[in-house]
Design a protein around this motif. Structure first.
Motif, mmCIF file in Angstrom:
data_model
loop_
_atom_site.group_PDB
_atom_site.id
_atom_site.type_symbol
_atom_site.label_atom_id
_atom_site.label_comp_id
_atom_site.label_asym_id
_atom_site.label_seq_id
_atom_site.Cartn_x
_atom_site.Cartn_y
_atom_site.Cartn_z
ATOM 1 N N PRO A 86 0.832 -1.205 0.000
ATOM 2 C CA PRO A 86 0.000 0.000 0.000
ATOM 3 C C PRO A 86 0.868 1.256 0.000
ATOM 4 O O PRO A 86 1.892 1.328 0.684
ATOM 5 N N GLY A 87 0.436 2.232 -0.778
ATOM 6 C CA GLY A 87 1.227 3.437 -1.006
ATOM 7 C C GLY A 87 1.770 3.492 -2.413
ATOM 8 O O GLY A 87 1.962 4.570 -2.974
ATOM 9 N N GLN A 88 1.977 2.294 -3.002
ATOM 10 C CA GLN A 88 2.475 2.263 -4.378
ATOM 11 C C GLN A 88 1.394 2.705 -5.369
ATOM 12 O O GLN A 88 1.688 3.359 -6.364
ATOM 13 N N GLY A 89 0.144 2.356 -5.097
ATOM 14 C CA GLY A 89 -0.943 2.844 -5.935
ATOM 15 C C GLY A 89 -1.057 4.353 -5.866
ATOM 16 O O GLY A 89 -1.215 5.028 -6.897
ATOM 17 N N ALA A 90 -0.945 4.881 -4.651
ATOM 18 C CA ALA A 90 -1.002 6.332 -4.472
ATOM 19 C C ALA A 90 0.151 7.025 -5.186
ATOM 20 O O ALA A 90 -0.011 8.126 -5.717
ATOM 21 N N THR A 91 1.307 6.384 -5.220
ATOM 22 C CA THR A 91 2.461 6.968 -5.910
ATOM 23 C C THR A 91 2.218 7.037 -7.414
ATOM 24 O O THR A 91 2.522 8.045 -8.065
ATOM 25 N N VAL A 92 1.657 5.969 -7.987
ATOM 26 C CA VAL A 92 1.346 5.977 -9.416
ATOM 27 C C VAL A 92 0.307 7.053 -9.714
ATOM 28 O O VAL A 92 0.419 7.799 -10.694
ATOM 29 N N LYS A 93 -0.717 7.169 -8.858
ATOM 30 C CA LYS A 93 -1.740 8.193 -9.073
ATOM 31 C C LYS A 93 -1.141 9.588 -8.946
ATOM 32 O O LYS A 93 -1.534 10.515 -9.678
ATOM 33 N N THR A 94 -0.188 9.753 -8.048
ATOM 34 C CA THR A 94 0.466 11.049 -7.883
ATOM 35 C C THR A 94 1.172 11.459 -9.169
ATOM 36 O O THR A 94 1.057 12.602 -9.623
#
Length: 295
Positions: A168-176
Protein backbone atom coordinates in the motif's frame (compact mmCIF):
# COMPACT_ATOMS: atom_id res chain seq x y z
CA UNK A 1 -15.12 -11.92 -2.23
CA UNK A 2 -16.60 -15.18 -3.46
CA UNK A 3 -20.13 -16.48 -3.50
CA UNK A 4 -23.34 -14.54 -2.97
CA UNK A 5 -24.31 -12.10 -1.75
CA UNK A 6 -21.37 -9.87 -2.53
CA UNK A 7 -21.84 -6.99 -0.16
CA UNK A 8 -19.99 -3.70 -0.40
CA UNK A 9 -20.00 -0.84 2.05
CA UNK A 10 -19.44 2.42 0.17
CA UNK A 11 -18.55 5.71 1.88
CA UNK A 12 -18.44 8.90 -0.19
CA UNK A 13 -21.31 9.30 -2.67
CA UNK A 14 -20.05 12.42 -4.39
CA UNK A 15 -19.63 13.30 -8.06
CA UNK A 16 -17.53 10.19 -8.66
CA UNK A 17 -18.56 8.05 -5.73
CA UNK A 18 -22.26 7.91 -6.57
CA UNK A 19 -21.82 6.65 -10.15
CA UNK A 20 -19.21 4.19 -8.89
CA UNK A 21 -21.69 2.82 -6.35
CA UNK A 22 -24.31 2.66 -9.10
CA UNK A 23 -21.88 0.71 -11.29
CA UNK A 24 -21.42 -1.81 -8.49
CA UNK A 25 -25.19 -2.18 -8.25
CA UNK A 26 -25.33 -2.77 -11.99
CA UNK A 27 -22.62 -5.40 -11.55
CA UNK A 28 -24.74 -7.37 -9.11
CA UNK A 29 -23.27 -6.18 -5.84
CA UNK A 30 -25.34 -5.28 -2.81
CA UNK A 31 -24.26 -1.77 -1.82
CA UNK A 32 -24.77 -0.14 1.55
CA UNK A 33 -23.81 3.51 1.04
CA UNK A 34 -23.14 6.41 3.34
CA UNK A 35 -22.67 10.10 2.67
CA UNK A 36 -23.36 13.13 4.82
CA UNK A 37 -25.61 14.52 2.08
CA UNK A 38 -29.16 13.21 2.23
CA UNK A 39 -29.70 13.78 -1.50
CA UNK A 40 -26.76 11.48 -2.29
CA UNK A 41 -28.19 8.73 -0.11
CA UNK A 42 -31.58 9.21 -1.76
CA UNK A 43 -29.99 8.93 -5.21
CA UNK A 44 -28.35 5.66 -4.18
CA UNK A 45 -31.68 4.32 -2.95
CA UNK A 46 -33.33 5.32 -6.23
CA UNK A 47 -30.73 3.18 -8.02
CA UNK A 48 -31.43 0.14 -5.90
CA UNK A 49 -28.79 0.68 -3.22
CA UNK A 50 -29.28 0.61 0.53
CA UNK A 51 -28.58 3.95 2.23
CA UNK A 52 -26.89 3.52 5.60
CA UNK A 53 -27.36 5.65 8.69
CA UNK A 54 -23.62 6.01 9.30
CA UNK A 55 -20.23 4.94 8.01
CA UNK A 56 -20.16 2.16 10.58
CA UNK A 57 -23.57 0.93 9.45
CA UNK A 58 -22.34 0.85 5.84
CA UNK A 59 -19.39 -1.32 6.89
CA UNK A 60 -21.43 -3.75 8.97
CA UNK A 61 -21.58 -7.13 7.24
CA UNK A 62 -19.62 -5.94 4.19
CA UNK A 63 -17.09 -8.05 2.33
CA UNK A 64 -15.30 -4.87 1.30
CA UNK A 65 -15.49 -1.25 2.42
CA UNK A 66 -14.82 1.23 -0.38
CA UNK A 67 -13.74 4.72 0.63
CA UNK A 68 -14.24 7.40 -2.04
CA UNK A 69 -13.81 10.35 0.30
CA UNK A 70 -12.16 13.73 -0.23
CA UNK A 71 -8.81 13.11 1.42
CA UNK A 72 -6.77 11.01 3.82
CA UNK A 73 -8.06 12.92 6.85
CA UNK A 74 -11.64 11.94 5.96
CA UNK A 75 -10.57 8.33 5.46
CA UNK A 76 -9.01 8.28 8.92
CA UNK A 77 -12.11 9.83 10.47
CA UNK A 78 -14.42 7.31 8.81
CA UNK A 79 -12.31 4.31 9.72
CA UNK A 80 -11.03 5.11 13.17
CA UNK A 81 -13.24 7.82 14.68
CA UNK A 82 -16.65 6.91 13.23
CA UNK A 83 -16.17 3.19 13.81
CA UNK A 84 -16.26 1.85 10.26
CA UNK A 85 -13.16 -0.31 10.70
CA UNK A 86 -14.45 -1.85 13.92
CA UNK A 87 -17.79 -2.58 12.24
CA UNK A 88 -16.20 -4.27 9.23
CA UNK A 89 -16.12 -8.07 9.60
CA UNK A 90 -12.70 -9.54 10.50
CA UNK A 91 -12.26 -10.96 6.98
CA UNK A 92 -13.28 -7.67 5.33
CA UNK A 93 -11.05 -5.58 3.10
CA UNK A 94 -10.74 -1.80 3.14
CA UNK A 95 -10.37 -0.40 -0.39
CA UNK A 96 -9.14 3.20 -0.38
CA UNK A 97 -9.93 4.66 -3.81
CA UNK A 98 -9.55 8.36 -3.04
CA UNK A 99 -6.47 10.33 -4.11
CA UNK A 100 -4.26 10.61 -1.02
CA UNK A 101 -0.57 11.25 -0.29
CA UNK A 102 1.44 8.01 -0.42
CA UNK A 103 2.78 8.46 3.12
CA UNK A 104 -0.73 8.92 4.48
CA UNK A 105 -1.91 5.77 2.69
CA UNK A 106 0.94 3.78 4.23
CA UNK A 107 0.00 5.01 7.71
CA UNK A 108 -3.68 4.16 7.24
CA UNK A 109 -2.84 0.73 5.81
CA UNK A 110 -0.66 -0.12 8.80
CA UNK A 111 -3.52 0.61 11.22
CA UNK A 112 -6.04 -1.35 9.15
CA UNK A 113 -3.76 -4.35 8.75
CA UNK A 114 -2.92 -4.29 12.45
CA UNK A 115 -6.62 -5.00 13.05
CA UNK A 116 -6.31 -8.17 10.97
CA UNK A 117 -8.33 -6.85 8.05
CA UNK A 118 -7.11 -6.53 4.48
CA UNK A 119 -6.22 -3.28 2.76
CA UNK A 120 -5.95 -2.32 -0.90
CA UNK A 121 -4.67 1.07 -2.03
CA UNK A 122 -6.58 1.65 -5.28
CA UNK A 123 -6.85 5.23 -6.54
CA UNK A 124 -8.61 5.80 -9.84
CA UNK A 125 -8.29 7.96 -12.91
CA UNK A 126 -10.94 8.83 -15.47
CA UNK A 127 -12.97 11.49 -13.72
CA UNK A 128 -16.73 11.73 -13.57
CA UNK A 129 -17.11 10.57 -17.17
CA UNK A 130 -15.10 7.43 -16.47
CA UNK A 131 -17.08 6.74 -13.29
CA UNK A 132 -20.41 7.10 -15.12
CA UNK A 133 -19.28 4.82 -17.94
CA UNK A 134 -17.61 2.31 -15.57
CA UNK A 135 -14.40 2.84 -17.52
CA UNK A 136 -12.06 3.98 -14.77
CA UNK A 137 -8.35 3.20 -14.65
CA UNK A 138 -7.61 1.55 -11.30
CA UNK A 139 -4.09 1.50 -9.81
CA UNK A 140 -4.19 -1.15 -7.09
CA UNK A 141 -1.47 -1.91 -4.57
CA UNK A 142 -1.70 -4.62 -1.94
CA UNK A 143 -1.09 -8.30 -1.37
CA UNK A 144 -1.90 -10.74 -4.15
CA UNK A 145 -4.69 -12.26 -2.07
CA UNK A 146 -6.33 -8.94 -1.19
CA UNK A 147 -6.19 -7.58 -4.74
CA UNK A 148 -7.52 -10.86 -6.15
CA UNK A 149 -10.40 -10.79 -3.68
CA UNK A 150 -11.60 -7.34 -4.78
CA UNK A 151 -10.83 -7.72 -8.49
CA UNK A 152 -14.50 -8.51 -9.31
CA UNK A 153 -15.38 -5.22 -7.65
CA UNK A 154 -12.79 -3.42 -9.77
CA UNK A 155 -14.11 -5.10 -12.92
CA UNK A 156 -17.49 -3.48 -12.29
CA UNK A 157 -15.88 -0.05 -12.02
CA UNK A 158 -13.18 0.09 -14.66
CA UNK A 159 -11.77 -1.32 -17.84
CA UNK A 160 -8.07 -0.81 -17.06
CA UNK A 161 -7.04 -2.52 -13.83
CA UNK A 162 -3.39 -2.58 -12.80
CA UNK A 163 -1.82 -4.33 -9.83
CA UNK A 164 1.08 -1.90 -9.45
CA UNK A 165 2.76 -3.44 -6.44
CA UNK A 166 2.41 -5.47 -3.24
CA UNK A 167 2.71 -2.56 -0.83
CA UNK A 168 0.00 0.00 0.00
CA UNK A 169 1.23 3.44 -1.01
CA UNK A 170 2.48 2.26 -4.38
CA UNK A 171 -0.94 2.84 -5.94
CA UNK A 172 -1.00 6.33 -4.47
CA UNK A 173 2.46 6.97 -5.91
CA UNK A 174 1.35 5.98 -9.42
CA UNK A 175 -1.74 8.19 -9.07
CA UNK A 176 0.47 11.05 -7.88
CA UNK A 177 2.58 10.82 -11.04
CA UNK A 178 -0.62 10.64 -13.11
CA UNK A 179 -2.01 13.79 -11.49
CA UNK A 180 1.29 15.61 -11.99
CA UNK A 181 0.98 15.07 -15.73
CA UNK A 182 -2.73 15.87 -15.83
CA UNK A 183 -2.41 19.13 -13.93
CA UNK A 184 0.62 20.34 -15.86
CA UNK A 185 -1.01 19.37 -19.18
CA UNK A 186 -4.11 21.42 -18.37
CA UNK A 187 -2.07 24.43 -17.27
CA UNK A 188 0.24 24.36 -20.28
CA UNK A 189 -2.71 24.00 -22.68
CA UNK A 190 -4.24 27.07 -21.05
CA UNK A 191 -0.94 28.88 -21.50
CA UNK A 192 -0.96 28.14 -25.22
CA UNK A 193 -4.52 29.45 -25.57
CA UNK A 194 -3.60 32.50 -23.50
CA UNK A 195 -0.79 33.34 -25.91
CA UNK A 196 -3.19 33.05 -28.85
CA UNK A 197 -5.71 35.30 -27.12
CA UNK A 198 -3.06 37.91 -26.40
CA UNK A 199 -1.92 38.01 -30.00
CA UNK A 200 -5.40 37.77 -31.50
CA UNK A 201 -5.24 34.32 -33.10
CA UNK A 202 -8.58 32.53 -33.34
CA UNK A 203 -8.68 30.05 -30.44
CA UNK A 204 -10.92 27.55 -32.24
CA UNK A 205 -8.51 27.43 -35.15
CA UNK A 206 -5.59 26.99 -32.77
CA UNK A 207 -7.35 24.06 -31.09
CA UNK A 208 -7.97 22.43 -34.48
CA UNK A 209 -4.32 22.82 -35.45
CA UNK A 210 -2.89 21.59 -32.15
CA UNK A 211 -5.30 18.66 -31.81
CA UNK A 212 -3.95 17.16 -35.03
CA UNK A 213 -0.30 17.99 -34.54
CA UNK A 214 2.54 16.63 -32.45
CA UNK A 215 1.37 18.96 -29.64
CA UNK A 216 -1.83 16.92 -29.21
CA UNK A 217 -2.64 15.20 -25.93
CA UNK A 218 -5.72 13.65 -24.33
CA UNK A 219 -5.96 16.62 -21.97
CA UNK A 220 -5.80 19.10 -24.84
CA UNK A 221 -8.56 17.31 -26.73
CA UNK A 222 -10.72 17.02 -23.60
CA UNK A 223 -10.12 20.35 -21.87
CA UNK A 224 -9.29 22.49 -24.92
CA UNK A 225 -12.89 22.86 -26.17
CA UNK A 226 -14.02 23.79 -22.66
CA UNK A 227 -11.36 26.49 -22.45
CA UNK A 228 -13.20 28.16 -25.33
CA UNK A 229 -16.41 28.25 -23.26
CA UNK A 230 -17.23 30.83 -20.60
CA UNK A 231 -18.94 28.43 -18.19
CA UNK A 232 -18.52 24.80 -19.26
CA UNK A 233 -20.08 21.88 -17.43
CA UNK A 234 -17.96 20.94 -14.43
CA UNK A 235 -16.48 17.48 -14.74
CA UNK A 236 -13.48 18.15 -12.49
CA UNK A 237 -13.20 21.30 -10.42
CA UNK A 238 -10.32 23.73 -10.02
CA UNK A 239 -10.13 22.81 -6.33
CA UNK A 240 -9.53 19.14 -7.21
CA UNK A 241 -6.22 20.12 -8.78
CA UNK A 242 -5.42 22.51 -5.94
CA UNK A 243 -5.65 19.41 -3.73
CA UNK A 244 -4.06 16.89 -6.08
CA UNK A 245 -1.10 19.01 -7.13
CA UNK A 246 -0.61 19.80 -3.45
CA UNK A 247 -0.34 16.04 -2.90
CA UNK A 248 2.19 15.80 -5.73
CA UNK A 249 4.31 18.54 -4.15
CA UNK A 250 4.09 16.85 -0.76
CA UNK A 251 5.26 13.58 -2.29
CA UNK A 252 8.10 15.47 -3.94
CA UNK A 253 9.15 16.96 -0.62
CA UNK A 254 9.01 13.53 1.03
CA UNK A 255 11.21 12.09 -1.74
CA UNK A 256 13.45 15.18 -1.98
CA UNK A 257 12.47 15.41 -5.66
CA UNK A 258 12.42 18.80 -7.41
CA UNK A 259 9.09 19.42 -9.20
CA UNK A 260 9.27 22.98 -10.56
CA UNK A 261 6.63 22.54 -13.28
CA UNK A 262 4.18 21.09 -10.76
CA UNK A 263 4.80 24.04 -8.46
CA UNK A 264 4.06 26.54 -11.23
CA UNK A 265 0.87 24.73 -12.27
CA UNK A 266 -0.26 24.51 -8.65
CA UNK A 267 0.12 28.26 -8.24
CA UNK A 268 -2.11 28.87 -11.27
CA UNK A 269 -4.87 26.60 -9.95
CA UNK A 270 -4.47 28.13 -6.50
CA UNK A 271 -4.80 31.63 -7.95
CA UNK A 272 -8.01 30.62 -9.74
CA UNK A 273 -9.42 29.18 -6.54
CA UNK A 274 -8.41 32.25 -4.57
CA UNK A 275 -10.39 34.46 -6.93
CA UNK A 276 -13.52 32.40 -6.26
CA UNK A 277 -13.34 29.92 -9.15
CA UNK A 278 -12.62 26.85 -7.05
CA UNK A 279 -15.83 25.10 -8.04
CA UNK A 280 -15.48 25.97 -11.75
CA UNK A 281 -14.34 23.37 -14.26
CA UNK A 282 -10.57 22.89 -14.10
CA UNK A 283 -10.26 24.06 -17.71
CA UNK A 284 -11.01 27.52 -16.36
CA UNK A 285 -7.50 27.78 -14.96
CA UNK A 286 -7.14 29.76 -18.19
CA UNK A 287 -8.76 32.64 -16.30
CA UNK A 288 -5.56 32.99 -14.26
CA UNK A 289 -3.65 33.62 -17.49
CA UNK A 290 -6.23 36.17 -18.58
CA UNK A 291 -5.70 38.08 -15.37
CA UNK A 292 -1.92 37.93 -15.78
CA UNK A 293 -2.10 39.03 -19.41
CA UNK A 294 -4.83 41.63 -19.07
CA UNK A 295 -7.09 39.85 -21.55
Amino acid sequence: MTGAPRTVGFVGLGAMGLPMAQALLAGGFTVHGWDLRADSREALAASGGLPAESAAAAATGADALVLMVVNAAQAETVLFDEGALAALPPQGIVVLMATCPPAAVVAIAERVQASGRGFVDAPVSGGVAGARAAKLTIMAAGSDDSVAAVRPLFAALGDRIFHVGPTPGQGATVKTANQLLCGVHIAVAAEAFALAEKIGVDRGLLLEVMSGSSAASWMLRDRGPRMLQEAPEVTSAIDIFVKDLGIVLQAGRDARAALPLTAAAHQLFLASSGRGDGTADDSQVIRSYRVLNGT
